[in-house]
Design an enzyme around this catalytic site. Structure first.
Site, PDB file in Angstrom:
ATOM      1  N   LEU A 127     -10.063  -2.869   1.730  1.00  0.00           N
ATOM      2  CA  LEU A 127      -9.594  -2.388   0.286  1.00  0.00           C
ATOM      3  C   LEU A 127      -8.010  -3.210  -0.306  1.00  0.00           C
ATOM      4  O   LEU A 127      -7.780  -3.458  -1.594  1.00  0.00           O
ATOM      5  CB  LEU A 127      -9.644  -1.104  -0.388  1.00  0.00           C
ATOM      6  CG  LEU A 127     -10.793  -0.514  -0.246  1.00  0.00           C
ATOM      7  CD1 LEU A 127     -11.733   0.926  -0.725  1.00  0.00           C
ATOM      8  CD2 LEU A 127     -12.152  -1.564  -0.697  1.00  0.00           C
ATOM      9  N   ASP A 128      -7.177  -2.231   0.587  1.00  0.00           N
ATOM     10  CA  ASP A 128      -5.026  -2.994  -0.064  1.00  0.00           C
ATOM     11  C   ASP A 128      -5.440  -3.758   0.779  1.00  0.00           C
ATOM     12  O   ASP A 128      -5.109  -4.139   2.335  1.00  0.00           O
ATOM     13  CB  ASP A 128      -4.853  -2.013   0.699  1.00  0.00           C
ATOM     14  CG  ASP A 128      -3.202  -2.045   0.027  1.00  0.00           C
ATOM     15  OD1 ASP A 128      -3.204  -2.761  -0.185  1.00  0.00           O
ATOM     16  OD2 ASP A 128      -2.579  -0.913   0.367  1.00  0.00           O
ATOM     17  N   PHE A 129      -4.662  -5.192  -0.323  1.00  0.00           N
ATOM     18  CA  PHE A 129      -5.245  -6.746   0.933  1.00  0.00           C
ATOM     19  C   PHE A 129      -3.376  -7.149   1.000  1.00  0.00           C
ATOM     20  O   PHE A 129      -3.113  -8.337   1.154  1.00  0.00           O
ATOM     21  CB  PHE A 129      -5.829  -7.111   0.729  1.00  0.00           C
ATOM     22  CG  PHE A 129      -6.783  -8.475   1.846  1.00  0.00           C
ATOM     23  CD1 PHE A 129      -7.184  -8.020   2.368  1.00  0.00           C
ATOM     24  CD2 PHE A 129      -5.317  -9.573   1.908  1.00  0.00           C
ATOM     25  CE1 PHE A 129      -7.979  -9.435   3.386  1.00  0.00           C
ATOM     26  CE2 PHE A 129      -5.035 -10.485   2.943  1.00  0.00           C
ATOM     27  CZ  PHE A 129      -7.163 -10.096   3.718  1.00  0.00           C
ATOM     28  N   ARG A 130      -2.656  -5.893   0.171  1.00  0.00           N
ATOM     29  CA  ARG A 130      -1.432  -6.402   0.242  1.00  0.00           C
ATOM     30  C   ARG A 130      -0.366  -7.027   1.383  1.00  0.00           C
ATOM     31  O   ARG A 130      -0.645  -6.523   2.496  1.00  0.00           O
ATOM     32  CB  ARG A 130      -0.484  -5.390  -1.075  1.00  0.00           C
ATOM     33  CG  ARG A 130      -0.807  -5.669  -2.464  1.00  0.00           C
ATOM     34  CD  ARG A 130      -0.525  -4.337  -2.683  1.00  0.00           C
ATOM     35  NE  ARG A 130      -0.784  -3.475  -2.474  1.00  0.00           N
ATOM     36  CZ  ARG A 130      -0.634  -2.518  -3.000  1.00  0.00           C
ATOM     37  NH1 ARG A 130       0.455  -1.804  -3.931  1.00  0.00           N
ATOM     38  NH2 ARG A 130      -0.846  -0.522  -1.960  1.00  0.00           N
TER      39      ARG A 130
END
Ligand SMILES: *[C@@H]1O[C@H](CO)[C@@H](O)[C@H](O)[C@H]1NC(C)=O
Ligand SMILES: *[C@@H]1O[C@H](CO)[C@@H](O)[C@H](O)[C@H]1NC(C)=O
Ligand SMILES: *[C@@H]1O[C@H](CO)[C@@H](O)[C@H](O)[C@H]1NC(C)=O
Ligand SMILES: *[C@@H]1O[C@H](CO)[C@@H](O)[C@H](O)[C@H]1NC(C)=O
Length: 277
Positions: free
Chosen positions: A77-80
Site C-alpha cells: 500500500l505504501d510504495f514510496r
C-alpha cells in the site's frame, strides 16, 4: 548462482524477530533484517544510468515475486522510495507493514477502481467476486509513478530511448513490460540475432509477398537459418517472431517485423531481434 540467490531474496533478508513490550505498547514485534542503504531518489538520479537500470531490473523481479508469492498476490500500500533499501545495488522492500494479500471483493467493475492522484483505472470484477489483478496492478502503477518514470529514461543511452519510452509507457498503462530486450542490447552477443524466448512483438508489421496474413509479413520457413535469410533479404526487417504453427507441409510460420520497441510475453512464440546493423 548469485543470480538465482537474488531471485529468491527480492526482499530484505529476515534474520530474526522477537515480541517484547515497548513503551506503552505490549507485544511489539521487532524484526532484525539485512541492512541496506535507504533509497533517496535525488541520489539515484545522480548515479549512472546502468546502476539505475539495475535497480529497475530488481524492481521488475520484485513485482514478479509479489504477484506470485506463496501467500497470493501481495500489494504494497505504501510504495514510496523510503519503503525500500538498496543492498548491493538491488532494490529490496524493508517494511512489510503495509503489505496486503486479500484481493478487493466486488459486485461489479464499479467496485474495482484503482485510484491514483493523476489517474484512475477501472478493473474487471471476476466471476468469483474479486477485482481481477488489482493487487498486482496497484504495484505496477506505483512502480511506474515512483520509479520507472524517473529512473529508466533519464540520461539513458540514446539508442535505447525509444525502447525505454515504450516500456515506461506500457507500465503506466498497467501492462507488464519486458526489460529483457534492454539487457540483451546492453550485452550484445557475437551472433547477429538475439533470441528472446516466450515473447512476441505485437505491432511493427510490414507487408510482404506472398504473406499468409493480410496486414503483416507472415511467411513459412523450413528452419531458423531460412528465417534469418528472409529477414536479411527484406530492407525493413529488424526482427522476427517464430510461432509454433505450421503449414500443412510442416513449414513453420514466422512473422517478420520492422522493429522491436515493444516485446511482450507470449508462451507460444520466440522473438529474434537484430542486435546490430
Ligand atoms: C479519481 O476518482 C476520484 C473519486 O471518484 C475523483 O475524485 C478523482 O477526481 C479522480 N481522479 C482522476 C485523475 O480522474
Ligand atoms: C502512452 O502512450 C499513449 C500514446 O502515445 C499516450 O496516449 C498515453 O498517455 C501514454 N501513457 C503514459 C502513461 O505515458
Ligand atoms: C506451442 O508451444 C507451447 C509452448 O512451447 C506449447 O505449450 C503448445 O502446446 C504448442 N502448440 C502447438 C500447437 O504445438
Ligand atoms: C498457446 O498454444 C496453446 C495450444 O496451441 C493455446 O491453447 C494457447 O491459447 C496459446 N497461448 C497463447 C498466449 O497464444
Amino acid at each position: 548462482s548469485q543470480e538465482a540467490g537474488r531471485l529468491r531474496r527480492p526482499n530484505a533478508q529476515l534474520y530474526g524477530y522477537c515480541y517484547q513490550d515497548s513503551e506503552d505498547i505490549p507485544d511489539t514485534l521487532t524484526t532484525i533484517t539485512e541492512l541496506g542503504a535507504p533509497v533517496e531518489m535525488i541520489q539515484l538520479l545522480q548515479t549512472s544510468w546502468e546502476d539505475r537500470f539495475r535497480i529497475c531490473l530488481s524492481l521488475g523481479r520484485l513485482l514478479h515475486h509479489l504477484a506470485h508469492s506463496p501467500l497470493g498476490s501481495v500489494t504494497l500500500l505504501d510504495f514510496r522510495p523510503r519503503q525500500f533499501v538498496l543492498v548491493d545495488g538491488e532494490l529490496k522492500v524493508t517494511d512489510l507493514d503495509d503489505a496486503r494479500v486479500e484481493e478487493t471483493p466486488c459486485a461489479g467493475s464499479a467496485d474495482c477502481i484503482l485510484e491514483f492522484p493523476a489517474r484512475n483505472f477501472t478493473l474487471p470484477c471476476s466471476a468469483h467476486g474479486w477485482c481481477e489483478g488489482m493487487n498486482e496492478k496497484r504495484n505496477l502503477y506505483n512502480a511506474y509513478r515512483f520509479f520507472f518514470t524517473y529512473l529508466l529514461p533519464h540520461s539513458a543511452p540514446h539508442s535505447l530511448r525509444p525502447l525505454l519510452d515504450s516500456i515506461v509507457n506500457a507500465t503506466g498503462e498497467l501492462s507488464r513490460a519486458h526489460l529483457l530486450p534492454v539487457l540483451i542490447l546492453l550485452h550484445p552477443q557475437p551472433t547477429e540475432y538475439q533470441r528472446i524466448p516466450d515473447s512476441t512483438i505485437p505491432q511493427e508489421d510490414y507487408r510482404c509477398w506472398p504473406s499468409y496474413h493480410h496486414g503483416s509479413c507472415l511467411l513459412s520457413v523450413f528452419n531458423l537459418a531460412e528465417a534469418v535469410d528472409v529477414c536479411e533479404s527484406h530492407a525493413q526487417c529488424r526482427a522476427f517472431v517464430v510461432t509454433n504453427q505450421t503449414t500443412w507441409t510442416g513449414r513453420q510460420l514466422v512473422f517478420f517485423k520492422t522493429g522491436w520497441s515493444q516485446v511482450v510475453p507470449d508462451p507460444n512464440k520466440t522473438t529474434y531481434v537484430k542486435a546490430s546493423g
